[in-house]
Motif scaffolding. Structure first.
Motif, PDB file in Angstrom:
ATOM      1  N   GLN A  27      -4.586   7.646  -1.351  1.00  0.00           N
ATOM      2  CA  GLN A  27      -5.496   6.495  -1.255  1.00  0.00           C
ATOM      3  C   GLN A  27      -6.250   6.551   0.078  1.00  0.00           C
ATOM      4  O   GLN A  27      -6.092   5.674   0.939  1.00  0.00           O
ATOM      5  CB  GLN A  27      -4.700   5.176  -1.365  1.00  0.00           C
ATOM      6  CG  GLN A  27      -3.874   5.012  -2.613  1.00  0.00           C
ATOM      7  CD  GLN A  27      -4.740   4.824  -3.844  1.00  0.00           C
ATOM      8  OE1 GLN A  27      -5.911   4.454  -3.750  1.00  0.00           O
ATOM      9  NE2 GLN A  27      -4.168   5.071  -5.021  1.00  0.00           N
ATOM     10  N   LEU A  68       0.835  -1.201   0.000  1.00  0.00           N
ATOM     11  CA  LEU A  68       0.000   0.000   0.000  1.00  0.00           C
ATOM     12  C   LEU A  68       0.871   1.252   0.000  1.00  0.00           C
ATOM     13  O   LEU A  68       0.624   2.199  -0.762  1.00  0.00           O
ATOM     14  CB  LEU A  68      -0.919  -0.007   1.218  1.00  0.00           C
ATOM     15  CG  LEU A  68      -1.790   1.243   1.422  1.00  0.00           C
ATOM     16  CD1 LEU A  68      -2.753   1.424   0.248  1.00  0.00           C
ATOM     17  CD2 LEU A  68      -2.572   1.134   2.740  1.00  0.00           C
ATOM     18  N   GLY A  69       1.904   1.287   0.834  1.00  0.00           N
ATOM     19  CA  GLY A  69       2.795   2.447   0.877  1.00  0.00           C
ATOM     20  C   GLY A  69       3.567   2.641  -0.408  1.00  0.00           C
ATOM     21  O   GLY A  69       3.790   3.779  -0.849  1.00  0.00           O
ATOM     22  N   GLY A 113       5.117   7.638   2.064  1.00  0.00           N
ATOM     23  CA  GLY A 113       4.605   6.272   1.983  1.00  0.00           C
ATOM     24  C   GLY A 113       5.665   5.271   1.589  1.00  0.00           C
ATOM     25  O   GLY A 113       5.796   4.202   2.201  1.00  0.00           O
ATOM     26  N   SER A 143       0.092   7.257   2.677  1.00  0.00           N
ATOM     27  CA  SER A 143      -0.908   6.688   1.770  1.00  0.00           C
ATOM     28  C   SER A 143      -2.223   7.461   1.797  1.00  0.00           C
ATOM     29  O   SER A 143      -2.979   7.434   0.823  1.00  0.00           O
ATOM     30  CB  SER A 143      -1.173   5.219   2.119  1.00  0.00           C
ATOM     31  OG  SER A 143       0.004   4.458   2.054  1.00  0.00           O
ATOM     32  N   PHE A 144      -2.503   8.131   2.902  1.00  0.00           N
ATOM     33  CA  PHE A 144      -3.816   8.760   3.054  1.00  0.00           C
ATOM     34  C   PHE A 144      -4.052   9.861   2.023  1.00  0.00           C
ATOM     35  O   PHE A 144      -5.176  10.064   1.563  1.00  0.00           O
ATOM     36  CB  PHE A 144      -3.962   9.327   4.467  1.00  0.00           C
ATOM     37  CG  PHE A 144      -5.338   9.875   4.753  1.00  0.00           C
ATOM     38  CD1 PHE A 144      -6.389   9.017   5.024  1.00  0.00           C
ATOM     39  CD2 PHE A 144      -5.580  11.237   4.730  1.00  0.00           C
ATOM     40  CE1 PHE A 144      -7.665   9.505   5.269  1.00  0.00           C
ATOM     41  CE2 PHE A 144      -6.847  11.745   4.978  1.00  0.00           C
ATOM     42  CZ  PHE A 144      -7.892  10.874   5.251  1.00  0.00           C
ATOM     43  N   THR A 194      -6.651   3.470   2.828  1.00  0.00           N
ATOM     44  CA  THR A 194      -5.878   3.651   4.059  1.00  0.00           C
ATOM     45  C   THR A 194      -6.763   3.511   5.284  1.00  0.00           C
ATOM     46  O   THR A 194      -6.375   2.874   6.278  1.00  0.00           O
ATOM     47  CB  THR A 194      -5.202   5.033   4.048  1.00  0.00           C
ATOM     48  OG1 THR A 194      -4.392   5.154   2.880  1.00  0.00           O
ATOM     49  CG2 THR A 194      -4.335   5.208   5.280  1.00  0.00           C
ATOM     50  N   ALA A 214       1.310   4.162  -3.095  1.00  0.00           N
ATOM     51  CA  ALA A 214       0.744   5.467  -2.776  1.00  0.00           C
ATOM     52  C   ALA A 214       1.422   6.575  -3.571  1.00  0.00           C
ATOM     53  O   ALA A 214       0.883   7.677  -3.692  1.00  0.00           O
ATOM     54  CB  ALA A 214       0.869   5.747  -1.280  1.00  0.00           C
ATOM     55  N   THR A 238      -6.402   0.523   8.236  1.00  0.00           N
ATOM     56  CA  THR A 238      -6.106   0.771   9.654  1.00  0.00           C
ATOM     57  C   THR A 238      -6.758  -0.265  10.561  1.00  0.00           C
ATOM     58  O   THR A 238      -6.303  -0.461  11.698  1.00  0.00           O
ATOM     59  CB  THR A 238      -6.573   2.173  10.077  1.00  0.00           C
ATOM     60  OG1 THR A 238      -7.960   2.348   9.738  1.00  0.00           O
ATOM     61  CG2 THR A 238      -5.758   3.249   9.404  1.00  0.00           C
ATOM     62  N   LEU A 243       0.799   4.774   6.659  1.00  0.00           N
ATOM     63  CA  LEU A 243      -0.586   5.248   6.709  1.00  0.00           C
ATOM     64  C   LEU A 243      -0.684   6.743   6.409  1.00  0.00           C
ATOM     65  O   LEU A 243      -1.570   7.178   5.668  1.00  0.00           O
ATOM     66  CB  LEU A 243      -1.190   4.928   8.079  1.00  0.00           C
ATOM     67  CG  LEU A 243      -1.353   3.431   8.392  1.00  0.00           C
ATOM     68  CD1 LEU A 243      -1.840   3.224   9.815  1.00  0.00           C
ATOM     69  CD2 LEU A 243      -2.328   2.787   7.405  1.00  0.00           C
TER      70      LEU A 243
END
Length: 538
Positions: free
Chosen positions: A422, A330-331, A339, A418-419, A426, A334, A430, A415
């Motif tokens: 995405q 995910l990071g 990330g 990525s926020f 994200t 991003a 969590t 997190l």
């Protein structure tokens, strides 16, 4: 661009454990001598690695440093080309630290044999661990795409034999499953590697990463090449739905093999996503991002839920890694410096936390009179082995990213980074933090808390294996000197990287920014607002 070095540091780092493996396997002597020799070679490699790291200049504009390049197969454009950026350097150092720890923890993994060839089995086991160290250095240091593929596939050989010959009851099944999954992904990547070369300028060094970066490739072709590389890395990572080989392989492996497999080798997958997927195929990476992010979030949740339902300690720890790798991917996708920096730091921290969980759980299993891995066979062990319970708890807290320990920093960066690009994914991911607390604390509660087992007698006996039979039950030793030597550097890594993450981030951040610059050159719209500010704020 690669900054060449007058001293072939990376070749030396690969040769020392390989020479050590030959000595360990073939030099006459007892198994005990071979083990000490293997440990000595791994420590020398670590010292050389630290010296090489001091030659790395974080302010250099070159993407790769400590470089060396020699023509290998000029007719096919293949070079023996090595070099590291900050990402590769910290992963190599992690591997060099974990190898002697695993060798020390593996001292009694292979029972002594009786006969003229007594001890040869143990020698082979330790030699294979050293060979694996050589390939780990090579796969992170290769700056020629074909050479990377060679190391990528060569790692399968020692791991296959480490699982298939020295593992548990279902070792042959686990080894074959691991091999088939990895070979399938590798063969797809081989097709993509050859096709990528044909898209490039060719020549005697046509496989160099720097010559394959920034190519003008037809969008459809670029997407197909991306898929070929990504599938191989997703299998290695492992990501859902390509993860099913991991629990079997890690559960049936010896603890040392499982540690290197999950703690280091699986990082090749996420490392490859940064090094090759993003840098060589930036537009295809953007095209695939929605699907990859969905798979990453599924990995976070699904891996955690499967971990909660496990009754086998080693299998539970394996599934936690599926969840953690979801955060890492995910990071990466991003496309922010925070990330990707967090993801790389997560790779390092996950290596240490997973090593601690596997090795500390193995210490507990060795002390059980049936060597059981079933969680239900334990309970109340903190009353018998309080020190072991303590370090096991610290390892678990690192795995669930408790503030103050190393994993918290990397998970927080992933997190936050990525926020901005995405947000929905994200927020959903969590929930993996809560699930992590459940699977770690439930395991600790079931294994360590409760009344003292009646069959156990806690005494300060001197047996190194941790227990022996006595008239009063099973006499258990808490922690041996060797156990303490295994635990100390891992606990230290949790604390040091938890309070001083810049020790690693100072190397990682420039490399991340360099990779993102290639992506942003190809896709200016992916230059997120505040990227420069993010990099400076870190």
């Amino acid at each position: 661009m690669t900054a060449m070095s007058t001293v072939p540091w990376l070749t030396i780092l690969g040769l020392i454990p390989l020479v050590g493996a030959l000595f360990v396997a073939f030099v006459p002597g007892s198994a005990e001598t071979a083990k000490r020799m293997a440990l000595g070679f791994s420590l020398v490699t670590l010292v050389i690695g630290i010296i090489a790291a001091t030659q790395f200049d974080v302010s250099s504009s070159a993407q790769f440093q400590l470089g060396e390049q020699h023509s290998w197969i000029p007719q096919f454009g293949v070079s023996y080309a090595l070099g590291v950026d900050g990402i590769a350097l910290v992963l190599i150092l992690m591997a060099l630290v974990l190898t002697p720890i695993c060798l020390l923890a593996a001292w009694h993994d292979v029972p002594e044999e009786v006969g003229p060839r007594g001890g040869q089995r143990a020698k082979t086991y330790f030699a294979l661990l050293l060979v694996l160290e050589t390939f780990m250095v090579g796969v992170f240091a290769a700056t020629d795409v074909f050479l990377f593929y060679v190391f990528f596939e060569a790692m399968l050989i020692p791991v296959y034999f480490l699982i298939g010959r020295f593992g548990g009851a279902r070792r042959q099944y686990a080894a074959m499953k691991f091999l088939l999954f990895s070979l399938a992904g590798g063969l797809v990547m081989l097709v993509a590697v050859i096709a990528l070369y044909l898209q490039g300028p060719g020549g005697t060094d046509g496989f160099l990463i720097e010559r394959l970066t920034g190519l003008s490739i037809d969008p459809t072709t670029e997407r197909l090449l991306f898929v070929g590389f990504f599938l191989a890395f997703a299998v290695k990572a492992p990501m859902v739905p390509f993860h099913t080989w991991l629990p079997d392989a890690a559960t049936e492996s010896t603890p040392a093999t499982a540690t290197l497999l999950v703690g280091v080798l699986d990082k090749v997958g996420t490392f490859g996503m940064i090094r090759f997927c993003l840098q060589l195929f930036p537009e295809a990476s953007q095209w695939a991002t929605p699907v990859v992010v969905v798979l990453a979030v599924i990995s976070v949740i699904y891996g955690a839920l499967l971990a909660i339902g496990q009754t086998d300690m080693m299998r539970l720890i394996s599934y936690t890694s599926v969840s953690h790798f979801g955060f890492i991917v995910l990071g990466i996708f991003a496309f922010t410096s925070v990330g990707q920096g967090g993801s790389t730091l997560y790779m390092v921290n996950h290596g240490f936390s997973t090593a601690a969980l596997f090795l500390f759980a193995a210490m507990l299993v060795r002390r059980h009179n049936s060597n059981s891995k079933r969680i239900g066979d334990y309970g109340g062990w903190q009353r018998v082995t309080p020190a072991l319970a303590g370090i096991f708890l610290v390892a678990g807290l690192s795995g669930l990213a408790l503030p103050g320990l190393s994993s918290f920093v990397s998970e927080f960066l992933v997190l936050v980074g990525s926020f901005s690009t995405q947000p929905v994914a994200t927020v959903i991911a969590t929930s993996g933090i809560i699930l992590a607390a459940l699977y770690i604390l439930l395991m600790f509660n079931r294994v360590m808390t409760g009344p003292k087992p009646e069959e156990l007698v806690a005494e300060g006996v001197t047996v190194d294996e941790g227990w022996r039979k006595s008239s009063g039950g099973t006499t258990v030793r808490d922690l041996t000197t060797r156990d303490k030597l295994v635990a100390a550097p891992l606990i230290a890594a949790f604390v040091v990287l938890g309070f001083l993450p810049n020790i690693a981030l100072n190397f990682i951040n420039p490399a991340v920014d360099k990779t993102l610059s290639y992506v942003q050159q190809a896709i200016p719209s992916l230059n997120p607002a505040g990227t420069a500010a993010e990099g400076s704020s870190k």
